[in-house]
Design a protein around this motif. Structure first.
Motif, PDB file in Angstrom:
ATOM      1  N   ASP A 158       0.871  -1.185   0.000  1.00 34.39           N
ATOM      2  CA  ASP A 158       0.000   0.000   0.000  1.00 34.39           C
ATOM      3  C   ASP A 158       0.900   1.224   0.000  1.00 34.39           C
ATOM      4  O   ASP A 158       1.872   1.281   0.763  1.00 34.39           O
ATOM      5  N   SER A 159       0.589   2.204  -0.832  1.00 35.69           N
ATOM      6  CA  SER A 159       1.484   3.358  -0.943  1.00 35.69           C
ATOM      7  C   SER A 159       1.685   4.047   0.396  1.00 35.69           C
ATOM      8  O   SER A 159       2.790   4.508   0.719  1.00 35.69           O
ATOM      9  N   GLU A 160       0.631   4.081   1.229  1.00 36.63           N
ATOM     10  CA  GLU A 160       0.729   4.771   2.510  1.00 36.63           C
ATOM     11  C   GLU A 160       1.648   4.028   3.477  1.00 36.63           C
ATOM     12  O   GLU A 160       2.512   4.628   4.120  1.00 36.63           O
ATOM     13  N   HIS A 161       1.454   2.721   3.593  1.00 36.68           N
ATOM     14  CA  HIS A 161       2.280   1.963   4.536  1.00 36.68           C
ATOM     15  C   HIS A 161       3.698   1.805   4.027  1.00 36.68           C
ATOM     16  O   HIS A 161       4.646   1.746   4.810  1.00 36.68           O
ATOM     17  N   ARG A 179       3.427   9.861  16.241  1.00 35.22           N
ATOM     18  CA  ARG A 179       2.173   9.781  15.494  1.00 35.22           C
ATOM     19  C   ARG A 179       2.463   9.362  14.049  1.00 35.22           C
ATOM     20  O   ARG A 179       3.496   9.718  13.479  1.00 35.22           O
ATOM     21  N   ILE A 180       1.540   8.593  13.480  1.00 33.36           N
ATOM     22  CA  ILE A 180       1.574   8.237  12.069  1.00 33.36           C
ATOM     23  C   ILE A 180       0.336   8.840  11.409  1.00 33.36           C
ATOM     24  O   ILE A 180      -0.781   8.703  11.923  1.00 33.36           O
ATOM     25  N   ILE A 181       0.547   9.504  10.288  1.00 33.48           N
ATOM     26  CA  ILE A 181      -0.556  10.166   9.589  1.00 33.48           C
ATOM     27  C   ILE A 181      -0.641   9.602   8.181  1.00 33.48           C
ATOM     28  O   ILE A 181       0.271   9.764   7.368  1.00 33.48           O
ATOM     29  N   LEU A 182      -1.742   8.911   7.911  1.00 34.84           N
ATOM     30  CA  LEU A 182      -1.987   8.370   6.576  1.00 34.84           C
ATOM     31  C   LEU A 182      -2.655   9.441   5.714  1.00 34.84           C
ATOM     32  O   LEU A 182      -3.536  10.164   6.186  1.00 34.84           O
ATOM     33  N   THR A 183      -2.261   9.523   4.472  1.00 35.85           N
ATOM     34  CA  THR A 183      -2.931  10.449   3.560  1.00 35.85           C
ATOM     35  C   THR A 183      -3.957   9.697   2.724  1.00 35.85           C
ATOM     36  O   THR A 183      -3.807   8.515   2.424  1.00 35.85           O
ATOM     37  N   ALA A 184      -5.006  10.420   2.340  1.00 37.30           N
ATOM     38  CA  ALA A 184      -6.081   9.871   1.508  1.00 37.30           C
ATOM     39  C   ALA A 184      -6.355  10.840   0.370  1.00 37.30           C
ATOM     40  O   ALA A 184      -6.384  12.056   0.575  1.00 37.30           O
ATOM     41  N   SER A 185      -6.566  10.309  -0.815  1.00 35.36           N
ATOM     42  CA  SER A 185      -6.882  11.184  -1.944  1.00 35.36           C
ATOM     43  C   SER A 185      -8.249  11.838  -1.765  1.00 35.36           C
ATOM     44  O   SER A 185      -8.513  12.904  -2.304  1.00 35.36           O
ATOM     45  N   VAL A 219     -14.049   1.117  -4.994  1.00 39.06           N
ATOM     46  CA  VAL A 219     -15.239   1.454  -4.212  1.00 39.06           C
ATOM     47  C   VAL A 219     -14.855   1.754  -2.767  1.00 39.06           C
ATOM     48  O   VAL A 219     -15.363   2.698  -2.152  1.00 39.06           O
ATOM     49  N   ASP A 220     -13.929   0.960  -2.216  1.00 38.60           N
ATOM     50  CA  ASP A 220     -13.463   1.224  -0.857  1.00 38.60           C
ATOM     51  C   ASP A 220     -12.824   2.608  -0.743  1.00 38.60           C
ATOM     52  O   ASP A 220     -12.948   3.280   0.290  1.00 38.60           O
ATOM     53  N   SER A 221     -12.139   3.033  -1.788  1.00 38.43           N
ATOM     54  CA  SER A 221     -11.560   4.378  -1.785  1.00 38.43           C
ATOM     55  C   SER A 221     -12.656   5.430  -1.829  1.00 38.43           C
ATOM     56  O   SER A 221     -12.559   6.468  -1.170  1.00 38.43           O
ATOM     57  N   ALA A 222     -13.713   5.149  -2.592  1.00 44.91           N
ATOM     58  CA  ALA A 222     -14.812   6.102  -2.707  1.00 44.91           C
ATOM     59  C   ALA A 222     -15.581   6.267  -1.395  1.00 44.91           C
ATOM     60  O   ALA A 222     -16.089   7.347  -1.089  1.00 44.91           O
ATOM     61  N   THR A 223     -15.671   5.194  -0.593  1.00 40.80           N
ATOM     62  CA  THR A 223     -16.369   5.268   0.697  1.00 40.80           C
ATOM     63  C   THR A 223     -15.441   5.669   1.848  1.00 40.80           C
ATOM     64  O   THR A 223     -15.906   5.895   2.964  1.00 40.80           O
ATOM     65  N   LEU A 224     -14.135   5.714   1.592  1.00 38.21           N
ATOM     66  CA  LEU A 224     -13.062   5.888   2.577  1.00 38.21           C
ATOM     67  C   LEU A 224     -12.877   4.666   3.471  1.00 38.21           C
ATOM     68  O   LEU A 224     -12.104   4.707   4.435  1.00 38.21           O
ATOM     69  N   MET A 225     -13.578   3.551   3.167  1.00 37.49           N
ATOM     70  CA  MET A 225     -13.306   2.322   3.913  1.00 37.49           C
ATOM     71  C   MET A 225     -11.861   1.884   3.681  1.00 37.49           C
ATOM     72  O   MET A 225     -11.217   1.323   4.576  1.00 37.49           O
ATOM     73  N   ASN A 226     -11.363   2.135   2.484  1.00 42.84           N
ATOM     74  CA  ASN A 226      -9.979   1.794   2.192  1.00 42.84           C
ATOM     75  C   ASN A 226      -9.037   2.403   3.230  1.00 42.84           C
ATOM     76  O   ASN A 226      -8.121   1.763   3.726  1.00 42.84           O
ATOM     77  N   LYS A 227      -9.284   3.666   3.567  1.00 46.20           N
ATOM     78  CA  LYS A 227      -8.427   4.334   4.541  1.00 46.20           C
ATOM     79  C   LYS A 227      -8.666   3.774   5.943  1.00 46.20           C
ATOM     80  O   LYS A 227      -7.733   3.677   6.754  1.00 46.20           O
ATOM     81  N   GLY A 228      -9.908   3.385   6.232  1.00 45.99           N
ATOM     82  CA  GLY A 228     -10.182   2.765   7.515  1.00 45.99           C
ATOM     83  C   GLY A 228      -9.464   1.438   7.676  1.00 45.99           C
ATOM     84  O   GLY A 228      -8.889   1.140   8.734  1.00 45.99           O
ATOM     85  N   LEU A 229      -9.475   0.624   6.613  1.00 48.84           N
ATOM     86  CA  LEU A 229      -8.736  -0.638   6.650  1.00 48.84           C
ATOM     87  C   LEU A 229      -7.244  -0.382   6.815  1.00 48.84           C
ATOM     88  O   LEU A 229      -6.541  -1.134   7.500  1.00 48.84           O
ATOM     89  N   GLU A 230      -6.768   0.706   6.206  1.00 41.97           N
ATOM     90  CA  GLU A 230      -5.343   1.037   6.317  1.00 41.97           C
ATOM     91  C   GLU A 230      -4.966   1.468   7.738  1.00 41.97           C
ATOM     92  O   GLU A 230      -3.835   1.254   8.172  1.00 41.97           O
ATOM     93  N   LEU A 231      -5.884   2.083   8.463  1.00 45.10           N
ATOM     94  CA  LEU A 231      -5.633   2.385   9.870  1.00 45.10           C
ATOM     95  C   LEU A 231      -5.377   1.097  10.654  1.00 45.10           C
ATOM     96  O   LEU A 231      -4.454   1.017  11.471  1.00 45.10           O
ATOM     97  N   ILE A 232      -6.214   0.096  10.388  1.00 44.33           N
ATOM     98  CA  ILE A 232      -6.059  -1.185  11.082  1.00 44.33           C
ATOM     99  C   ILE A 232      -4.751  -1.846  10.671  1.00 44.33           C
ATOM    100  O   ILE A 232      -4.021  -2.400  11.510  1.00 44.33           O
ATOM    101  N   GLU A 233      -4.431  -1.773   9.383  1.00 46.92           N
ATOM    102  CA  GLU A 233      -3.143  -2.299   8.909  1.00 46.92           C
ATOM    103  C   GLU A 233      -1.975  -1.633   9.626  1.00 46.92           C
ATOM    104  O   GLU A 233      -1.033  -2.299  10.071  1.00 46.92           O
TER     105      GLU A 233
END
Length: 398
Positions: A158-161, A179-185, A219-233
């Motif tokens: 994942d580009s963020e991780h 702190r770790i800060i993930l970016t989202a498009s 679709v996960d990116s469109a709902t921001l679930m993708n970023k939520g999953l990345e928080l857990i990752e």
């Protein structure tokens, strides 16, 4: 040129016909003196897999659907390839763990289906380029334990991780990280109100403004679930508690994440939005190798913007954070319910705004429980899928 050095790598690309798989193969092909694709795996796309085998000449090819074994074997014969055909998910696991077949595994199978082969590679002590976020969300604790016990190396793709991986000190020491800060498009609907998303279509949702990805991830990116999953990752990969993980929307997708340190320093990794950079980091680790991606011209790209995520319009991010805090089986339930919801949306059976509603419904129906074993997590996954399917069939969520 074959094994010219002791560091020559035999790479298994699992999910080879997808966007991440083809990007990985592009990088591998640029370094024939350092690596080769020895195993290629796909789900059902026999023609695509055979075409990749013709281009990369792997030792083994595996198709997930056992019913397609004969078609794969015939395709390889017709192409006059010596590649050995395999079929079934057990074949993925066996090849991922086989010391002769590969030493590096690109884990790019979409969804929870990628968990077993990823675990098999980790337990065999392989270098794993982890592009399958769902397996880490489902069983992150067990995966990290398996990696530690076997001495496996995980390089997140994942580009963020991957950005965080690059910003951390050698060895991944997080002792000085505050702190770790993930970016989202922000996805294709950034800036839109919740009300304006009521009639979103699948075609609109998968039209990501920056990244070329498969439909589910889009679709996960469109709902921001993708970023939520990345928080857990990120929690699992970097052993970071939820209250030290944040998200910033960055529409240019040039800053891929930040790491803030206790001394007030903040490091960021920047680059063009192209997965080949992260894949090159993983394939070359600990060395830098060419990826085919040009350097970043900040003068041409201009300013960098940042904004807070809109939790009202995109509640999936908050649902994922809540599942992370709850722990145990909650992330597995979140992931499974989301997979059912996204599939239903892509098939026209569920409205876009009902995706988080279905996930929230299933999380409420199946409260978090301790998750000490893979069997417990698999059971939670199965129960969440059943609950989500029942909610769809009965019209509770529509």
């Amino acid at each position: 040129m074959q094994n010219a050095t002791a560091d020559f790598r035999k790479v298994a690309v699992l999910g080879a016909t997808g966007s991440i798989g083809t990007s990985a193969l592009d990088v591998v092909a640029r370094h024939p003196d350092r690596m080769r694709a020895s195993v290629l795996g796909a789900g059902r796309d026999v023609d695509g897999l055979v075409a990749l085998c013709a281009a990369h000449r792997p030792d083994h090819a595996v198709i997930a659907d056992p019913a397609l074994h004969d078609a794969l074997a015939q395709g390889l014969r017709d192409a006059r390839l010596a590649t050995t055909p395999h079929a079934g998910m057990a074949a993925f696991d066996a090849l991922a763990s086989d010391a002769d077949a590969c030493d590096t595994v690109v884990a790019a199978i979409v969804g929870a289906a990628g968990l077993d082969s990823t675990l098999a590679a980790l337990r065999a002590g392989k270098r794993v380029l982890l592009a399958n976020k769902e397996s880490l969300v489902l069983a992150g604790g067990l995966m990290m334990q398996a990696a530690r016990e076997a001495g496996a190396v995980i390089v997140p793709i994942d580009s963020e991780h991957n950005a965080i991986h690059q910003c951390l000190p050698p060895g991944g020491d997080c002792g000085g990280v505050s702190r770790i800060i993930l970016t989202a498009s922000g996805g294709p609907f950034r800036g839109r109100s919740r009300e304006s998303l009521a009639d979103v279509t699948p075609a609109q949702a998968i039209a990501h403004p920056k990244w070329s990805m498969g439909p589910k991830i889009s679709v996960d990116s469109a709902t921001l679930m993708n970023k939520g999953l990345e928080l857990i990752e990120a929690h699992h990969l970097f052993d970071m508690p939820a209250d030290r993980l944040d998200v910033l929307v960055h529409p240019q997708s040039l800053v891929h994440s930040f790491v803030e340190f206790v001394d007030g320093s903040t490091l960021a990794q920047l680059g063009l939005p192209d997965m080949r950079t992260a894949l090159a980091v993983g394939l070359g680790h600990p060395h830098r190798i060419a990826s085919g991606v040009p350097g970043l011209d900040l003068l041409r790209h201009g300013q960098l913007d940042f904004e807070a995520p809109d939790h009202d319009a995109f509640p999936c991010l908050g649902l994922a954070r809540a599942a992370l805090v709850a722990g145990g089986t909650a992330p597995a339930v979140l992931n499974a319910a989301n997979e059912i919801a996204v599939s239903a949306f892509l098939q026209g059976q569920l409205r876009f705004l009902a995706i988080p509603a279905l996930v929230e419904h299933v999380l409420a129906a199946l409260p978090a429980a301790p998750a000490a074993t893979l069997d417990v997590l698999r059971d939670a996954d199965a129960r969440a899928r059943a609950a989500a399917t029942q909610a769809l069939e009965t019209g509770v969520i529509h």
